[in-house]
Design a protein around this motif. Structure first.
Motif, PDB file in Angstrom:
ATOM      1  N   GLU A  46      33.260  67.870  62.263  1.00  0.00           N
ATOM      2  CA  GLU A  46      32.939  67.686  60.837  1.00  0.00           C
ATOM      3  C   GLU A  46      33.306  66.278  60.375  1.00  0.00           C
ATOM      4  O   GLU A  46      32.573  65.667  59.590  1.00  0.00           O
ATOM      5  CB  GLU A  46      33.662  68.733  59.995  1.00  0.00           C
ATOM      6  CG  GLU A  46      33.089  70.125  60.156  1.00  0.00           C
ATOM      7  CD  GLU A  46      33.921  71.199  59.489  1.00  0.00           C
ATOM      8  OE1 GLU A  46      35.069  70.911  59.065  1.00  0.00           O
ATOM      9  OE2 GLU A  46      33.443  72.343  59.407  1.00  0.00           O
ATOM     10  N   THR A  47      34.420  65.748  60.849  1.00  0.00           N
ATOM     11  CA  THR A  47      34.830  64.385  60.501  1.00  0.00           C
ATOM     12  C   THR A  47      33.842  63.375  61.051  1.00  0.00           C
ATOM     13  O   THR A  47      33.447  62.432  60.355  1.00  0.00           O
ATOM     14  CB  THR A  47      36.239  64.098  61.046  1.00  0.00           C
ATOM     15  OG1 THR A  47      37.150  65.043  60.490  1.00  0.00           O
ATOM     16  CG2 THR A  47      36.685  62.683  60.696  1.00  0.00           C
ATOM     17  N   SER A  69      40.349  73.107  65.612  1.00  0.00           N
ATOM     18  CA  SER A  69      40.608  71.675  65.737  1.00  0.00           C
ATOM     19  C   SER A  69      39.340  70.912  66.129  1.00  0.00           C
ATOM     20  O   SER A  69      39.027  69.867  65.558  1.00  0.00           O
ATOM     21  CB  SER A  69      41.702  71.411  66.776  1.00  0.00           C
ATOM     22  OG  SER A  69      42.924  71.944  66.355  1.00  0.00           O
ATOM     23  N   VAL A  70      38.602  71.432  67.093  1.00  0.00           N
ATOM     24  CA  VAL A  70      37.357  70.799  67.517  1.00  0.00           C
ATOM     25  C   VAL A  70      36.350  70.806  66.379  1.00  0.00           C
ATOM     26  O   VAL A  70      35.646  69.808  66.145  1.00  0.00           O
ATOM     27  CB  VAL A  70      36.792  71.480  68.789  1.00  0.00           C
ATOM     28  CG1 VAL A  70      35.391  70.982  69.102  1.00  0.00           C
ATOM     29  CG2 VAL A  70      37.725  71.243  69.976  1.00  0.00           C
ATOM     30  N   LYS A  71      36.298  71.889  65.643  1.00  0.00           N
ATOM     31  CA  LYS A  71      35.401  71.981  64.483  1.00  0.00           C
ATOM     32  C   LYS A  71      35.732  70.896  63.458  1.00  0.00           C
ATOM     33  O   LYS A  71      34.830  70.233  62.932  1.00  0.00           O
ATOM     34  CB  LYS A  71      35.531  73.364  63.847  1.00  0.00           C
ATOM     35  CG  LYS A  71      34.673  73.571  62.635  1.00  0.00           C
ATOM     36  CD  LYS A  71      34.900  74.959  62.061  1.00  0.00           C
ATOM     37  CE  LYS A  71      34.266  75.063  60.689  1.00  0.00           C
ATOM     38  NZ  LYS A  71      34.660  76.276  59.990  1.00  0.00           N
ATOM     39  N   SER A 117      41.528  80.161  69.380  1.00  0.00           N
ATOM     40  CA  SER A 117      41.101  80.062  67.987  1.00  0.00           C
ATOM     41  C   SER A 117      41.577  78.760  67.361  1.00  0.00           C
ATOM     42  O   SER A 117      40.823  78.081  66.652  1.00  0.00           O
ATOM     43  CB  SER A 117      41.639  81.260  67.209  1.00  0.00           C
ATOM     44  OG  SER A 117      41.278  81.169  65.858  1.00  0.00           O
ATOM     45  N   SER A 118      42.812  78.379  67.634  1.00  0.00           N
ATOM     46  CA  SER A 118      43.368  77.135  67.106  1.00  0.00           C
ATOM     47  C   SER A 118      42.614  75.922  67.645  1.00  0.00           C
ATOM     48  O   SER A 118      42.303  74.984  66.899  1.00  0.00           O
ATOM     49  CB  SER A 118      44.846  77.056  67.465  1.00  0.00           C
ATOM     50  OG  SER A 118      45.394  75.834  67.046  1.00  0.00           O
TER      51      SER A 118
END
Length: 65
Positions: free
Chosen positions: A54-55, A48-50, A43-44
Protein backbone atom coordinates in the motif's frame (compact mmCIF):
# COMPACT_ATOMS: atom_id res chain seq x y z
CA UNK A 1 -12.54 -23.37 23.43
CA UNK A 2 -9.09 -22.26 22.35
CA UNK A 3 -10.58 -20.13 19.58
CA UNK A 4 -11.62 -17.51 22.13
CA UNK A 5 -8.21 -17.28 23.82
CA UNK A 6 -6.03 -14.28 22.91
CA UNK A 7 -3.32 -14.84 20.33
CA UNK A 8 0.09 -15.65 21.78
CA UNK A 9 2.86 -13.07 21.76
CA UNK A 10 5.41 -14.26 19.22
CA UNK A 11 8.90 -15.00 20.47
CA UNK A 12 11.88 -15.42 18.12
CA UNK A 13 12.43 -18.97 19.34
CA UNK A 14 8.78 -19.86 18.62
CA UNK A 15 8.37 -18.37 15.15
CA UNK A 16 10.88 -17.63 12.40
CA UNK A 17 10.44 -16.05 8.98
CA UNK A 18 12.91 -16.17 6.12
CA UNK A 19 12.49 -13.89 3.11
CA UNK A 20 14.11 -14.24 -0.30
CA UNK A 21 13.48 -12.86 -3.77
CA UNK A 22 13.83 -14.55 -7.13
CA UNK A 23 12.66 -13.40 -10.56
CA UNK A 24 10.52 -10.58 -9.13
CA UNK A 25 8.84 -13.00 -6.69
CA UNK A 26 8.89 -12.73 -2.91
CA UNK A 27 9.49 -16.10 -1.29
CA UNK A 28 8.69 -16.51 2.40
CA UNK A 29 9.44 -19.55 4.57
CA UNK A 30 7.97 -20.03 8.02
CA UNK A 31 8.99 -22.18 10.98
CA UNK A 32 6.85 -22.45 14.09
CA UNK A 33 6.49 -24.49 17.27
CA UNK A 34 2.79 -25.18 16.64
CA UNK A 35 -0.17 -24.46 14.36
CA UNK A 36 -1.57 -21.63 16.46
CA UNK A 37 1.69 -19.68 16.58
CA UNK A 38 2.09 -20.29 12.84
CA UNK A 39 -1.36 -18.82 12.16
CA UNK A 40 -0.64 -15.71 14.21
CA UNK A 41 2.80 -15.26 12.65
CA UNK A 42 1.65 -15.71 9.08
CA UNK A 43 -1.21 -13.28 9.65
CA UNK A 44 1.25 -10.71 11.01
CA UNK A 45 3.59 -11.13 8.03
CA UNK A 46 0.70 -10.78 5.57
CA UNK A 47 -0.40 -7.54 7.26
CA UNK A 48 3.17 -6.21 7.08
CA UNK A 49 3.51 -7.07 3.38
CA UNK A 50 0.11 -5.51 2.72
CA UNK A 51 1.26 -2.27 4.39
CA UNK A 52 4.45 -2.25 2.32
CA UNK A 53 2.50 -2.73 -0.92
CA UNK A 54 0.00 0.00 0.00
CA UNK A 55 2.88 2.38 0.76
CA UNK A 56 4.51 1.61 -2.58
CA UNK A 57 1.19 2.20 -4.36
CA UNK A 58 0.68 5.50 -2.55
CA UNK A 59 4.16 6.94 -3.01
CA UNK A 60 5.22 5.25 -6.25
CA UNK A 61 8.07 2.99 -7.23
CA UNK A 62 10.72 5.52 -6.16
CA UNK A 63 10.18 4.20 -2.63
CA UNK A 64 12.30 1.21 -3.64
CA UNK A 65 15.26 3.38 -4.71
Amino acid sequence: MKALQPDPILKPEDFQVEYSAADYKLCVSFKSIDDRVLRVGVSSVIESVKTIIETMDEFGSWVLA
